[in-house]
Design a protein around this motif. Structure first.
Motif, PDB file in Angstrom:
ATOM      1  N   MET A   1       0.823  -1.198   0.000  1.00 47.10           N
ATOM      2  CA  MET A   1       0.000   0.000   0.000  1.00 47.10           C
ATOM      3  C   MET A   1       0.866   1.259   0.000  1.00 47.10           C
ATOM      4  O   MET A   1       0.619   2.172  -0.767  1.00 47.10           O
ATOM      5  CB  MET A   1      -0.939  -0.042   1.212  1.00 47.10           C
ATOM      6  CG  MET A   1      -1.712   1.200   1.430  1.00 47.10           C
ATOM      7  SD  MET A   1      -3.165   1.242   0.388  1.00 47.10           S
ATOM      8  CE  MET A   1      -3.938   2.674   0.985  1.00 47.10           C
ATOM      9  N   LEU A   2       1.875   1.278   0.851  1.00 42.21           N
ATOM     10  CA  LEU A   2       2.735   2.456   0.958  1.00 42.21           C
ATOM     11  C   LEU A   2       3.538   2.660  -0.330  1.00 42.21           C
ATOM     12  O   LEU A   2       3.676   3.792  -0.807  1.00 42.21           O
ATOM     13  CB  LEU A   2       3.671   2.325   2.167  1.00 42.21           C
ATOM     14  CG  LEU A   2       4.512   3.552   2.486  1.00 42.21           C
ATOM     15  CD1 LEU A   2       3.625   4.770   2.745  1.00 42.21           C
ATOM     16  CD2 LEU A   2       5.393   3.280   3.683  1.00 42.21           C
TER      17      LEU A   2
ATOM     18  N   ARG B   1       2.683   1.675  -3.336  1.00 39.65           N
ATOM     19  CA  ARG B   1       1.748   2.093  -4.385  1.00 39.65           C
ATOM     20  C   ARG B   1       1.426   3.577  -4.236  1.00 39.65           C
ATOM     21  O   ARG B   1       1.395   4.322  -5.225  1.00 39.65           O
ATOM     22  CB  ARG B   1       0.473   1.264  -4.324  1.00 39.65           C
ATOM     23  CG  ARG B   1      -0.492   1.612  -5.457  1.00 39.65           C
ATOM     24  CD  ARG B   1      -1.672   0.672  -5.525  1.00 39.65           C
ATOM     25  NE  ARG B   1      -1.205  -0.659  -5.890  1.00 39.65           N
ATOM     26  CZ  ARG B   1      -1.589  -1.779  -5.277  1.00 39.65           C
ATOM     27  NH1 ARG B   1      -2.440  -1.735  -4.292  1.00 39.65           N
ATOM     28  NH2 ARG B   1      -1.126  -2.941  -5.654  1.00 39.65           N
ATOM     29  N   LEU B   2       1.209   4.026  -3.015  1.00 40.36           N
ATOM     30  CA  LEU B   2       0.951   5.444  -2.755  1.00 40.36           C
ATOM     31  C   LEU B   2       2.167   6.288  -3.161  1.00 40.36           C
ATOM     32  O   LEU B   2       2.013   7.354  -3.768  1.00 40.36           O
ATOM     33  CB  LEU B   2       0.608   5.659  -1.276  1.00 40.36           C
ATOM     34  CG  LEU B   2       0.325   7.094  -0.853  1.00 40.36           C
ATOM     35  CD1 LEU B   2      -0.881   7.656  -1.596  1.00 40.36           C
ATOM     36  CD2 LEU B   2       0.105   7.163   0.646  1.00 40.36           C
TER      37      LEU B   2
ATOM     38  N   ASP C   1       2.258   6.468  -6.947  1.00 41.83           N
ATOM     39  CA  ASP C   1       1.237   7.382  -7.446  1.00 41.83           C
ATOM     40  C   ASP C   1       1.613   8.839  -7.181  1.00 41.83           C
ATOM     41  O   ASP C   1       1.396   9.710  -8.025  1.00 41.83           O
ATOM     42  CB  ASP C   1      -0.123   7.082  -6.812  1.00 41.83           C
ATOM     43  CG  ASP C   1      -0.709   5.759  -7.283  1.00 41.83           C
ATOM     44  OD1 ASP C   1      -0.233   5.226  -8.316  1.00 41.83           O
ATOM     45  OD2 ASP C   1      -1.628   5.254  -6.617  1.00 41.83           O
ATOM     46  N   THR C   2       2.194   9.102  -6.034  1.00 45.74           N
ATOM     47  CA  THR C   2       2.670  10.454  -5.714  1.00 45.74           C
ATOM     48  C   THR C   2       3.777  10.860  -6.674  1.00 45.74           C
ATOM     49  O   THR C   2       3.815  12.004  -7.144  1.00 45.74           O
ATOM     50  CB  THR C   2       3.166  10.521  -4.261  1.00 45.74           C
ATOM     51  OG1 THR C   2       2.080  10.150  -3.393  1.00 45.74           O
ATOM     52  CG2 THR C   2       3.656  11.903  -3.897  1.00 45.74           C
TER      53      THR C   2
END
Length: 123
Positions: free
Chosen positions: A1-2, A4-5, A8-9
């Motif tokens: 999750m981290l 992927r975030l 995306d950032t």
């Protein structure tokens, strides 16, 4: 999750950098010192586009996507994210050169105006 975030950032930062390369010269009209940041960004953006260099942000994003368990992608940021928004067909080297020249011409026009205005004010 981290991861992927983070990936995306990074995509958003990458897009912001591209927009800065394209339109940062317009900020120089208002804040002339912005050219100290814009000119190196413009040089890098033109080099990546016209010399077909690999952008390190793309590799970094792919590593983060892999760490998140996602698949990375082939090609560069523009080919993967921007080009499909504009044209559904693949990006050719000739079109990349044309886009690079368009960026250069836009910025030459803006900086030409900045120089003209500075000479007019000082003379």
């Amino acid at each position: 999750m981290l991861f992927r975030l983070a990936a995306d950032t990074l995509v958003l930062l990458h897009l912001a950098f591209i927009l800065w390369v394209l339109f940062g010269g317009l900020l120089v009209l208002r804040w002339p010192r912005a050219l100290l940041i814009h000119l190196p960004a413009l040089a890098w953006g033109l080099a990546v586009e016209c010399l077909h260099l690999a952008c390190p942000l793309t590799a970094w994003e792919n590593r983060m996507r892999s760490a998140a368990g996602d698949a990375g992608y082939q090609g560069g940021f523009v080919e993967h994210y921007i080009w499909p928004l504009i044209y559904p067909v693949g990006l050719t080297e000739q079109i990349q050169l044309l886009l690079g020249m368009l960026v250069l011409l836009i910025n030459l026009a803006v900086y030409g105006y900045v120089i003209w205005r500075a000479r007019r004010v000082s003379g």
